[in-house]
Design an enzyme around this catalytic site. Structure first.
Site, PDB file in Angstrom:
ATOM      1  N   ASN A 291       4.365 -10.765 -11.063  1.00  9.87           N
ATOM      2  CA  ASN A 291       2.986 -11.163 -10.742  1.00  9.87           C
ATOM      3  C   ASN A 291       2.074 -11.110 -11.965  1.00  9.87           C
ATOM      4  O   ASN A 291       1.044 -10.446 -11.978  1.00  9.87           O
ATOM      5  CB  ASN A 291       2.422 -10.291  -9.615  1.00  9.87           C
ATOM      6  CG  ASN A 291       2.442  -8.810  -9.944  1.00  9.87           C
ATOM      7  OD1 ASN A 291       3.326  -8.323 -10.639  1.00  9.87           O
ATOM      8  ND2 ASN A 291       1.456  -8.080  -9.441  1.00  9.87           N
TER       9      ASN A 291
ATOM     10  N   ASN B 232      -0.523  -2.449   0.171  1.00 10.70           N
ATOM     11  CA  ASN B 232       0.228  -3.407   0.976  1.00 10.70           C
ATOM     12  C   ASN B 232       1.717  -3.152   0.799  1.00 10.70           C
ATOM     13  O   ASN B 232       2.209  -3.275  -0.323  1.00 10.70           O
ATOM     14  CB  ASN B 232      -0.132  -4.835   0.529  1.00 10.70           C
ATOM     15  CG  ASN B 232       0.563  -5.898   1.353  1.00 10.70           C
ATOM     16  OD1 ASN B 232       0.981  -5.663   2.483  1.00 10.70           O
ATOM     17  ND2 ASN B 232       0.706  -7.084   0.783  1.00 10.70           N
TER      18      ASN B 232
ATOM     19  N   ASP C  85       5.870   1.898  -6.613  1.00 12.32           N
ATOM     20  CA  ASP C  85       5.149   0.641  -6.365  1.00 12.32           C
ATOM     21  C   ASP C  85       3.870   0.605  -7.200  1.00 12.32           C
ATOM     22  O   ASP C  85       2.795   0.250  -6.722  1.00 12.32           O
ATOM     23  CB  ASP C  85       4.838   0.464  -4.876  1.00 12.32           C
ATOM     24  CG  ASP C  85       4.570  -0.992  -4.511  1.00 12.32           C
ATOM     25  OD1 ASP C  85       4.991  -1.880  -5.279  1.00 12.32           O
ATOM     26  OD2 ASP C  85       3.947  -1.240  -3.462  1.00 12.32           O
TER      27      ASP C  85
ATOM     28  N   GLY D 160      -3.339  -2.123  -3.836  1.00 13.51           N
ATOM     29  CA  GLY D 160      -2.506  -1.560  -4.893  1.00 13.51           C
ATOM     30  C   GLY D 160      -2.984  -0.219  -5.391  1.00 13.51           C
ATOM     31  O   GLY D 160      -4.176   0.089  -5.392  1.00 13.51           O
TER      32      GLY D 160
END
Length: 416
Positions: free
Chosen positions: A95, A278, A305, A324
């Site tokens: 990303n 998420n 994450d 995030g």
């Protein structure tokens, strides 16, 4: 690099020295001796309080931003953070801007990371631009060093496209990463759908949004064959479905994020956007199912994450803030609050065997791929402990158990 690590308790179930206190002699990045009371002239002696050593950890989901979002984090600083957090290897999400969807961008990020103690392994986008329309150049990306393929935090709405991706990647043995979230069911949801979302007046994301896509993806995997990794599951039914799929013999693995294991939606009471992630942190029923899934082996990997978000996109209304949290610095200390040490180490290493087919252990003749830590130190994670450029940590002011000293990897020793 010539060093001797002194009085280290080895935590490595595959090592003949597991749970023994030894010295480890390392010469030019290779373990040359493991014994008690090693002495060596002109070698640096590394002695740390209550030192424990395991094979190096790998984080299966890390986002920095570079190229394109260097204001959030650079590759150089991000890898330094990873090293001081105990991770000798990371899987780098696509990303970025431009998205990592071609051989040239895979080569670019690997080149940027080439001299670091922590090795960066790019994940290539499954679809061009992560737009979910056309498959990306996966074979070329794998030849350039990509270790798996998936669109970060995006489900593939087109089931036939995912089916073709699973079929195509079998030709070169690649793993498809399939995030599960139905955008139409999620709608404008921002937190777990339940009592807490109702009390706070925030739109909820039902577990069904994850589970309905996971069910479809597992049916596709059963039809096509191939290898699928399901990242950051968050619900009790997801655990049950993956357990059933494994019992059928499907090549499926999965991960859970540290914050989904450790936190519940009770932390949302102050509308703090640091907790907007998420998938969302859910209630204690789902949390306990995730913990049980880790303990019984259904969940293969624990990931931080780690996702850096600049302050302009995090310090705003809850509905508008980006999802995030950073997590590299806090992962180990948070996990030891809820899980046994041996389980934490196993789950932090598991991504190496899944994505790299790596079974390096601690023995003479092996390259030194080591994480150094104290599993009993209790401390509080504060802003001063954040080494990342972005400060969006869900574990700020959280009480920790277990402290990471650093790593020995790629013929480098990195200690905080």
């Amino acid at each position: 690099m010539n060093i001797v690590i002194k009085n280290a308790t080895i935590v490595d179930s595959s090592s003949a020295f597991n749970h023994q206190k030894v010295d480890i002699k390392i010469e030019n990045g290779v373990i040359t001796e493991i014994a008690s009371n090693i002495t060596a002239d002109q070698y640096e002696m590394i002695s740390l309080e209550n030192l424990h050593v395991s094979s190096g950890w790998m984080d299966a989901s890390v986002s920095f931003g570079e190229p394109g979002f260097e204001d959030r984090e650079t590759i150089a600083n991000g890898l330094n953070v990873a090293a001081k957090s105990g991770f000798t290897q990371i899987a780098y999400q696509p990303n970025t801007f431009p998205v990592i969807d071609s051989q040239s961008i895979v080569s670019f990020v690997k080149t940027k990371a080439a001299s670091s103690a922590t090795t960066l392994h790019p994940i290539g986008a499954l679809t061009k631009g992560e737009e979910g329309t056309d498959l990306a150049e996966m074979f070329d990306m794998q030849n350039a060093g990509a270790i798996a393929f998936g669109d970060y935090k995006k489900s593939i709405a087109n089931a036939n496209l995912l089916k073709i991706g699973l079929q195509y990647t079998q030709d070169f043995g690649a793993t498809v990463i399939a995030f599960c979230n139905d955008a139409s069911i999620k709608g404008k949801g921002v937190v777990h759908e339940g009592v807490q979302s109702t009390l706070l007046g925030l739109k909820g994301i039902p577990p069904l949004a994850e589970e309905i896509v996971l069910a479809r993806n597992l049916f596709l995997l059963e039809y096509t064959g191939g290898k699928m990794h399901v990242p950051t599951i968050s619900t009790a039914k997801s655990v049950a479905m993956i357990k059933e799929a494994k019992a059928k013999g499907l090549q499926v693995t999965c991960s859970v994020a540290v914050h989904n294991l450790v936190l519940t939606d009770a932390v949302l009471s102050d509308f703090d956007t640091r907790f907007k992630v998420n998938p969302p942190v859910r209630d204690s029923i789902h949390q306990q199912a995730l913990i049980n899934g880790v303990l019984d082996g259904t969940i293969d990997v624990i990931t931080s994450d780690h996702c850096t978000i600049d302050i302009e996109h995090k310090k705003m209304e809850f509905d508008m803030a980006k999802d995030g949290t950073i997590g590299l610095e806090s992962a180990f200390g948070a996990l030891l609050e809820i899980l046994p040490l041996d389980v934490v180490i196993e789950k932090l290493q598991a991504a190496k065997s899944i994505f790299l087919n790596d079974s390096i252990t601690i023995k003479v003749g092996e390259k030194a791929d080591l994480t150094l830590f104290d599993p009993s130190k209790e401390w509080t994670f504060t802003k001063n402990d954040i080494m990342s450029k972005s400060k969006n940590s869900a574990f700020l002011n959280h009480k920790m158990k277990g402290y990471v000293y650093g790593i020995c990897h790629n013929n480098q020793l990195i200690i905080k």
